[in-house]
Each structure stands twice: as structure tokens, then as C-alpha cells.
Design a protein around this motif. Structure first.
Motif, mmCIF file in Angstrom:
data_model
loop_
_atom_site.group_PDB
_atom_site.id
_atom_site.type_symbol
_atom_site.label_atom_id
_atom_site.label_comp_id
_atom_site.label_asym_id
_atom_site.label_seq_id
_atom_site.Cartn_x
_atom_site.Cartn_y
_atom_site.Cartn_z
ATOM 1 N N LEU A 43 0.806 -1.218 0.000
ATOM 2 C CA LEU A 43 0.000 0.000 0.000
ATOM 3 C C LEU A 43 0.841 1.272 0.000
ATOM 4 O O LEU A 43 0.316 2.356 -0.227
ATOM 5 N N ALA A 44 2.130 1.143 0.263
ATOM 6 C CA ALA A 44 2.992 2.328 0.349
ATOM 7 C C ALA A 44 4.412 1.921 0.009
ATOM 8 O O ALA A 44 4.735 0.725 -0.080
ATOM 9 N N GLN A 45 5.255 2.920 -0.185
ATOM 10 C CA GLN A 45 6.684 2.700 -0.330
ATOM 11 C C GLN A 45 7.414 3.805 0.424
ATOM 12 O O GLN A 45 6.825 4.831 0.737
ATOM 13 N N HIS A 46 8.666 3.541 0.734
ATOM 14 C CA HIS A 46 9.435 4.525 1.506
ATOM 15 C C HIS A 46 9.817 5.702 0.637
ATOM 16 O O HIS A 46 10.179 5.513 -0.513
ATOM 17 N N PRO A 47 9.775 6.920 1.137
ATOM 18 C CA PRO A 47 9.242 7.301 2.452
ATOM 19 C C PRO A 47 7.716 7.259 2.450
ATOM 20 O O PRO A 47 7.073 7.656 1.481
ATOM 21 N N VAL A 48 7.158 6.760 3.537
ATOM 22 C CA VAL A 48 5.719 6.503 3.620
ATOM 23 C C VAL A 48 4.917 7.791 3.707
ATOM 24 O O VAL A 48 3.801 7.865 3.222
ATOM 25 N N GLY A 49 5.469 8.834 4.328
ATOM 26 C CA GLY A 49 4.696 10.065 4.499
ATOM 27 C C GLY A 49 3.820 9.983 5.742
ATOM 28 O O GLY A 49 4.127 9.248 6.680
ATOM 29 N N PRO A 50 2.691 10.669 5.760
ATOM 30 C CA PRO A 50 1.882 10.765 6.979
ATOM 31 C C PRO A 50 1.073 9.518 7.326
ATOM 32 O O PRO A 50 0.519 9.435 8.424
ATOM 33 N N ALA A 51 0.994 8.529 6.433
ATOM 34 C CA ALA A 51 0.126 7.371 6.670
ATOM 35 C C ALA A 51 0.489 6.606 7.945
ATOM 36 O O ALA A 51 -0.390 6.219 8.714
ATOM 37 N N GLY A 52 1.778 6.379 8.171
ATOM 38 C CA GLY A 52 2.191 5.639 9.367
ATOM 39 C C GLY A 52 1.807 6.360 10.644
ATOM 40 O O GLY A 52 1.358 5.746 11.614
ATOM 41 N N TYR A 53 1.967 7.678 10.641
ATOM 42 C CA TYR A 53 1.569 8.465 11.806
ATOM 43 C C TYR A 53 0.057 8.408 11.998
ATOM 44 O O TYR A 53 -0.430 8.254 13.121
ATOM 45 N N ALA A 54 -0.717 8.495 10.910
ATOM 46 C CA ALA A 54 -2.177 8.468 11.012
ATOM 47 C C ALA A 54 -2.648 7.151 11.629
ATOM 48 O O ALA A 54 -3.547 7.143 12.484
ATOM 49 N N VAL A 55 -2.051 6.037 11.202
ATOM 50 C CA VAL A 55 -2.394 4.744 11.797
ATOM 51 C C VAL A 55 -1.997 4.736 13.275
ATOM 52 O O VAL A 55 -2.756 4.269 14.136
ATOM 53 N N GLY A 56 -0.824 5.266 13.585
ATOM 54 C CA GLY A 56 -0.372 5.330 14.977
ATOM 55 C C GLY A 56 -1.315 6.132 15.855
ATOM 56 O O GLY A 56 -1.643 5.714 16.970
ATOM 57 N N TYR A 57 -1.786 7.268 15.352
ATOM 58 C CA TYR A 57 -2.726 8.091 16.131
ATOM 59 C C TYR A 57 -3.996 7.293 16.435
ATOM 60 O O TYR A 57 -4.499 7.317 17.554
ATOM 61 N N ALA A 58 -4.511 6.610 15.419
ATOM 62 C CA ALA A 58 -5.753 5.852 15.599
ATOM 63 C C ALA A 58 -5.576 4.713 16.602
ATOM 64 O O ALA A 58 -6.430 4.495 17.474
ATOM 65 N N LEU A 59 -4.471 3.985 16.476
ATOM 66 C CA LEU A 59 -4.214 2.886 17.415
ATOM 67 C C LEU A 59 -4.016 3.397 18.834
ATOM 68 O O LEU A 59 -4.529 2.816 19.798
ATOM 69 N N ALA A 60 -3.269 4.488 18.973
ATOM 70 C CA ALA A 60 -3.037 5.051 20.308
ATOM 71 C C ALA A 60 -4.368 5.445 20.950
ATOM 72 O O ALA A 60 -4.615 5.129 22.125
ATOM 73 N N GLU A 61 -5.207 6.135 20.199
ATOM 74 C CA GLU A 61 -6.489 6.563 20.767
ATOM 75 C C GLU A 61 -7.341 5.366 21.181
ATOM 76 O O GLU A 61 -7.954 5.366 22.250
ATOM 77 N N GLU A 62 -7.360 4.336 20.358
ATOM 78 C CA GLU A 62 -8.122 3.128 20.684
ATOM 79 C C GLU A 62 -7.630 2.504 21.992
ATOM 80 O O GLU A 62 -8.416 2.160 22.877
ATOM 81 N N HIS A 63 -6.321 2.372 22.135
ATOM 82 C CA HIS A 63 -5.767 1.773 23.353
ATOM 83 C C HIS A 63 -6.004 2.667 24.575
ATOM 84 O O HIS A 63 -6.306 2.164 25.665
ATOM 85 N N LEU A 64 -5.862 3.960 24.408
ATOM 86 C CA LEU A 64 -6.099 4.883 25.526
ATOM 87 C C LEU A 64 -7.535 4.820 25.992
ATOM 88 O O LEU A 64 -7.820 4.853 27.197
ATOM 89 N N ARG A 65 -8.469 4.721 25.067
ATOM 90 C CA ARG A 65 -9.894 4.635 25.432
ATOM 91 C C ARG A 65 -10.200 3.342 26.177
ATOM 92 O O ARG A 65 -11.196 3.255 26.877
ATOM 93 N N GLN A 66 -9.332 2.350 26.032
ATOM 94 C CA GLN A 66 -9.487 1.096 26.777
ATOM 95 C C GLN A 66 -8.840 1.175 28.157
ATOM 96 O O GLN A 66 -8.816 0.198 28.890
ATOM 97 N N GLY A 67 -8.283 2.339 28.483
ATOM 98 C CA GLY A 67 -7.671 2.529 29.784
ATOM 99 C C GLY A 67 -6.211 2.131 29.861
ATOM 100 O O GLY A 67 -5.657 2.028 30.961
ATOM 101 N N LEU A 68 -5.588 1.914 28.725
ATOM 102 C CA LEU A 68 -4.197 1.492 28.708
ATOM 103 C C LEU A 68 -3.254 2.693 28.585
ATOM 104 O O LEU A 68 -3.604 3.703 27.973
ATOM 105 N N THR A 69 -2.086 2.575 29.149
ATOM 106 C CA THR A 69 -1.040 3.568 28.946
ATOM 107 C C THR A 69 -0.374 3.251 27.615
ATOM 108 O O THR A 69 -0.101 2.092 27.304
#
Length: 173
Positions: A43-69
Motif C-alpha cells: 500500500l505504500a513505499q518509503h518514504p511513507v509520508g503521513p500514513a504511518g503516523y495516522a495509523v499510529g494516532y488511531a491505534l493510540a487513541e483506541e488503546h487509551l480509550r481502553q484505559g491502557l497507557t
């Protein structure tokens, strides 16, 4: 809590993030891992650009909403990426602590960059000149800084834990 760890390649982000995650029982999100997964998927090639960060933001928010650090680790080179990580904490209703790792000894920093091994298959690592020439905006707001020069990983983690303990007292958590 969201602990956002950034800094130039070779400053110890991954090593410290892994140690801290184990110590706190936290989720460790590494943007390099996300980006390489996107590349392997086709789906991507290096340099990936903002996509990796966007996925990271979404995953972080999901885990935080579950009460995880969550420990979010990336170079985090731009004010816009730093703002986006903080926004994740706001949306999830948790404290976000920004940490910048540095290595103030240029010779040690260069040695780390040029001698490290790849721990994610096929991930292209920057060379020393790319680290020096890479875009990296100065941090313009208060954050924790940990200089890893001359310290072993455990010493750097202890320094970061002291900062986090002080911040927790200040935040009342």
C-alpha cells in the motif's frame, strides 16, 4: 496516560520505549513498525509520508480509550506531528507527556547511527548524513528532554522515570 517519545534516529527511542513499556505494562506503538507493515502490504513505499503516523494516532487513541497507557515512539520531527499526538490524548481524555531524546555527544550519536542493526526486516535505516540533513523542527513548547549521551539504557530510563514521577505529581495522577 500517553507518553510521546521523539528524537532523531540513534538517540535511543526504541530501546528506551521498550524498557519503559515493560516497566509500566504499557502498549508500545512504534511508527517504524507501522510504516514497514504498510510497505510490506504493497500500500505504500518509503518514504511513507503521513500514513504511518495516522495509523499510529488511531491505534493510540483506541488503546487509551481502553484505559491502557500508551508509549508512542517516532522521530516526531514536525510541530504538526507533535500537535497530532497531543490531540490524541485530548480526544481520549488522558494526560499526554512529550519526551524528546537527544544525544549531545556527536561522536557517540554518529557511532550509534552507523553501527545499529535492523530489527524490522527490510526497514531502511538512515545514514549519518541523512540524520544530519533530515527535517527536524525545534520543539517550541515545554517537554521532557532526556540526553542519552554517556548513559546506558537503564540510566536513561531511570532519568525518564524521575521526570514522569514529577509530572504525575504535578498533574495529580
Amino acid at each position: 496516560m500517553l507518553i510521546i517519545i521523539g528524537g532523531l534516529p540513534g538517540t535511543g527511542k526504541t530501546t528506551l520505549s521498550r524498557l519503559l513499556a515493560a516497566r509500566l505494562g504499557a502498549v508500545h506503538l512504534r511508527v517504524d513498525t507501522i510504516e514497514q507493515a504498510l510497505v510490506r502490504s504493497g500500500l505504500a513505499q518509503h518514504p511513507v509520508g503521513p500514513a504511518g503516523y495516522a495509523v499510529g494516532y488511531a491505534l493510540a487513541e483506541e488503546h487509551l480509550r481502553q484505559g491502557l497507557t500508551v508509549i508512542a515512539e517516532s522521530v516526531n520531527p514536525l510541530a504538526v506531528t507533535r500537535d497530532s499526538w497531543r490531540d490524541v490524548g485530548v480526544r481520549a481524555g488522558v494526560a499526554a507527556i512529550e519526551v524528546e531524546l537527544t544525544c549531545s555527544d556527536p561522536a557517540e550519536h554518529r557511532h550509534r547511527v552507523t553501527s545499529r542493526s535492523i530489527d524490522i526486516p527490510d526497514l531502511p535505516l538512515p545514514d549519518w548524513q541523512q540524520v544530519l540533513n533530515g527535517e527536524y523542527e525545534a520543539w517550541d513548547r515545554e517537554h521532557v528532554t532526556v540526553d542519552t549521551a554517556g548513559d546506558g539504557p537503564q540510566d536513561s530510563m531511570n532519568s525518564l522515570l524521575q521526570h514522569l514521577d514529577r509530572l504525575r505529581l504535578t498533574l495529580g495522577r
